[in-house]
Design an enzyme around this catalytic site. Sequence first.
Site, PDB file in Angstrom:
ATOM      1  N   ASP A   1      -4.680 -10.220 -15.809  1.00 55.20           N
ATOM      2  CA  ASP A   1      -5.643 -11.603 -15.276  1.00 55.20           C
ATOM      3  C   ASP A   1      -6.585 -11.187 -16.831  1.00 55.20           C
ATOM      4  OD1 ASP A   1      -7.023 -13.485 -13.957  1.00 55.20           O
ATOM      5  OD2 ASP A   1      -5.535 -12.932 -12.479  1.00 55.20           O
TER       6      ASP A   1
ATOM      7  N   ASN B   1      -0.237   4.711  -0.741  1.00 58.12           N
ATOM      8  CA  ASN B   1      -0.802   5.602   0.304  1.00 58.12           C
ATOM      9  C   ASN B   1      -1.831   5.516   1.683  1.00 58.12           C
ATOM     10  OD1 ASN B   1      -2.928   3.997  -0.901  1.00 58.12           O
ATOM     11  ND2 ASN B   1      -3.905   5.861  -1.801  1.00 58.12           N
TER      12      ASN B   1
ATOM     13  N   ASP C   1       0.777  -0.924   0.049  1.00 61.04           N
ATOM     14  CA  ASP C   1      -0.390   0.128   0.039  1.00 61.04           C
ATOM     15  C   ASP C   1       0.712   1.058   0.031  1.00 61.04           C
ATOM     16  OD1 ASP C   1      -1.783   1.701   0.486  1.00 61.04           O
ATOM     17  OD2 ASP C   1      -2.129   1.123   2.860  1.00 61.04           O
TER      18      ASP C   1
ATOM     19  N   GLU D   1      -6.982 -20.587 -17.046  1.00 66.47           N
ATOM     20  CA  GLU D   1      -6.161 -21.767 -15.664  1.00 66.47           C
ATOM     21  C   GLU D   1      -7.891 -22.560 -16.304  1.00 66.47           C
ATOM     22  OE1 GLU D   1      -8.774 -20.493 -11.149  1.00 66.47           O
ATOM     23  OE2 GLU D   1      -9.557 -19.837 -13.350  1.00 66.47           O
TER      24      GLU D   1
ATOM     25  N   ASP E   1      -9.167 -16.930 -16.713  1.00 63.99           N
ATOM     26  CA  ASP E   1      -9.585 -16.890 -15.769  1.00 63.99           C
ATOM     27  C   ASP E   1     -10.725 -17.487 -16.179  1.00 63.99           C
ATOM     28  OD1 ASP E   1     -10.295 -16.607 -12.788  1.00 63.99           O
ATOM     29  OD2 ASP E   1     -11.544 -15.710 -13.610  1.00 63.99           O
TER      30      ASP E   1
ATOM     31  N   HIS F   1      -4.083 -17.328  -5.309  1.00 70.59           N
ATOM     32  CA  HIS F   1      -4.161 -17.027  -4.505  1.00 70.59           C
ATOM     33  C   HIS F   1      -5.613 -17.006  -3.642  1.00 70.59           C
ATOM     34  CE1 HIS F   1      -6.262 -16.185  -8.566  1.00 70.59           C
ATOM     35  NE2 HIS F   1      -7.574 -15.831  -7.673  1.00 70.59           N
ATOM     36  N   ASP F   2      -5.800 -18.405  -4.739  1.00 69.21           N
ATOM     37  CA  ASP F   2      -6.796 -19.177  -4.508  1.00 69.21           C
ATOM     38  C   ASP F   2      -6.998 -20.546  -3.138  1.00 69.21           C
ATOM     39  OD1 ASP F   2      -8.983 -17.860  -6.111  1.00 69.21           O
ATOM     40  OD2 ASP F   2      -8.395 -19.243  -7.932  1.00 69.21           O
TER      41      ASP F   2
HETATM   42  C1  GLC Z   1     -10.847 -17.773 -11.059  1.00 65.90           C
HETATM   43  C2  GLC Z   1      -9.743 -16.784  -9.818  1.00 65.90           C
HETATM   44  C3  GLC Z   1     -10.636 -17.070  -8.436  1.00 65.90           C
HETATM   45  C4  GLC Z   1     -11.989 -15.989  -9.156  1.00 65.90           C
HETATM   46  C5  GLC Z   1     -13.029 -17.509 -10.350  1.00 65.90           C
HETATM   47  C6  GLC Z   1     -14.008 -16.255 -10.469  1.00 65.90           C
HETATM   48  O1  GLC Z   1     -11.166 -19.075 -10.120  1.00 65.90           O
HETATM   49  O2  GLC Z   1      -9.226 -17.377  -9.586  1.00 65.90           O
HETATM   50  O3  GLC Z   1     -10.103 -16.139  -7.975  1.00 65.90           O
HETATM   51  O4  GLC Z   1     -13.110 -15.682  -7.806  1.00 65.90           O
HETATM   52  O5  GLC Z   1     -11.761 -17.428 -10.613  1.00 65.90           O
HETATM   53  O6  GLC Z   1     -13.643 -15.104 -11.277  1.00 65.90           O
HETATM   54 CA    CA Z   2      -3.681   2.143  -1.207  1.00 62.84          CA
END
Ligand code: GLC
Ligand code: CA
Length: 557
Positions: free
Chosen positions: A98, A23, A21, A254, A199, A327-328
């Site tokens: 992404d 700010n 971050d 993905e 995605d 991140h999942d």
């Molecule tokens: C993918 C992303 C996930 C998101 C989902 C819907 O699996 O990695 O974070 O919630 O798609 O976009």
């Molecule tokens: Ca910020």
Amino acid sequence: MEKRWWKESVVYQIYPRSFKDSNGDGIGDLNGITEKLDYLKELGIDVIWLSPVYQSPNDDNGYDISDYQAIMSEFGTMEDFDRMLGKAHDLGIRIVMDLVVNHTSDEHPWFVESRKSADNPYRDYYIWRPARDGKEPNNWGSCFSGPAWQYDEATNMYYLHLFSVKQPDLNWDNPKVRDEVFSMMNWWLDKGVDGFRMDVISLISKKPDLPDGKPGINGYASFNEPANGPHVHEYLQEMRRRVLEGRDTITVGECSGVTLEEAKKYARSDEKELNMVFQFEHMDVDADGSNKWSDKKMDLRDMKQVLTKWQKGLEEIAWNSLFWENHDQPRSVSRFGNDGEYREMSAKMLATCLHMMQGTPYVYQGQELGMTNVPFGDISDFRDLDSINAYHELTTQGVFSEEEMLRFLRYKSRDNARTPFQWNDQENAGFTSGTPWIMVNPNYREINAQEQMAREDSVFHYYQKLIRLRKENAIIVYGTYDLLLPDDPELYVYTRTLEEEKLLVICNFYGNTREYTLPEDWQPDAMECLIGNYKEVKTGRTMTIRPYEAVVFRRKN
Ligand code: GLC
Ligand code: CA
């Protein structure tokens, strides 16, 4: 095998909300990323995959996009983006966006129009169906609990959303939708970005009759039901022709629900579709059947079997991507390693095991420090809608008690990967001067980048070395893979071979000390250690493999 820069690269994933971050509003942002590009250069990575930075109401932290050509105001401006891109390129780092185009936000102007009336020009941008027997058009469930259909009063019809109610699925069978997506992609590529992580791209083509699927623990069929649908390859080939052809990009799909046979089509080396896919079979080895909410530990033999199937299955045909985290997923040291006494050892072991396989390795922010799962308290500590919805749905249905569900969430929730990056031992781990949007893992005083950059034997420096070795040894990129000891429950041992060259990779996934005898064609006095997580390595015909030890040998000719 064709040489390609994206095979030789290491990709680093940034989850912008939690990276840095700049700010003081408690939310990571683009200027924060720009500030930290030198850190990533020092780590040695080649490519950054940025989780979504587009305008979004943030129902699913940016995976619900309301404007594909604008920057999320919390993250900064388009000028900030351009500055970040420019600095990354100056440092020789490529940027992958992404691409979230299975669905949009319900606040996207296309959907705002679409839901107005059945004859609106945007109606067919989405998937609308009438009720079946007064209820949802079929039994599909949303990935985030409940049905995959939302009733909309204006036209007395339902729209499909495989993810949240605020993420309506686009209708890819409509050529106008494809035109819009392709021209948006061209716009970003013309701007200078280097590729896309796509995605849930395996879900874009739905069977026209939308057939029911097999119900899971909450009574609905899996959101993966439409995976690898009838036109998905046709649409990706069209994308290749209309967007990617003639450009030097990196693309990774993905592909939830992808099988080996399907992956060979998506990621074939003739490069008609994608460069590589993310498959998820190895993320399911610790699931309880089809249910991810469990705290079951994996059996290493299952992991070896799955990864070997993908290593051998795509060999010479397509290209693997390699990951333990994103991140999942929860943190890999907590899930597949040991986040107590052997945290650093096991973080290095997991890194070795993955980076020595064939494919492009992905490092998720914080993985290079051995960041761990988070001691969340009750449900109010969680931010992820998947976790919160599953908690309410499964406890209300009586499938799990609240305590059980919290235990599973602490183990498997996506929020484990989403707490702030631990930069230093100052307040809020140096992530923000304000109040972070999600709690900071209290272990930041011991686990942080500043401490690890200053210490030679840290996880950070181990990753740095692994990444450097990849640049110096073609065998790490292009060698073929062969599994040894498939039935050993604790050791993961494999070789890599490139012409006359050979590597032997030995990884102990547990805390026991083990004896290991070299294969016949290896001689203790004709091999050298390339990398290992213990200081001294004694070679012999039979060797002692220590807790969570990882060691890679190169055979001398
Ligand atoms: C993918 C992303 C996930 C998101 C989902 C819907 O699996 O990695 O974070 O919630 O798609 O976009
Ligand atoms: Ca910020």
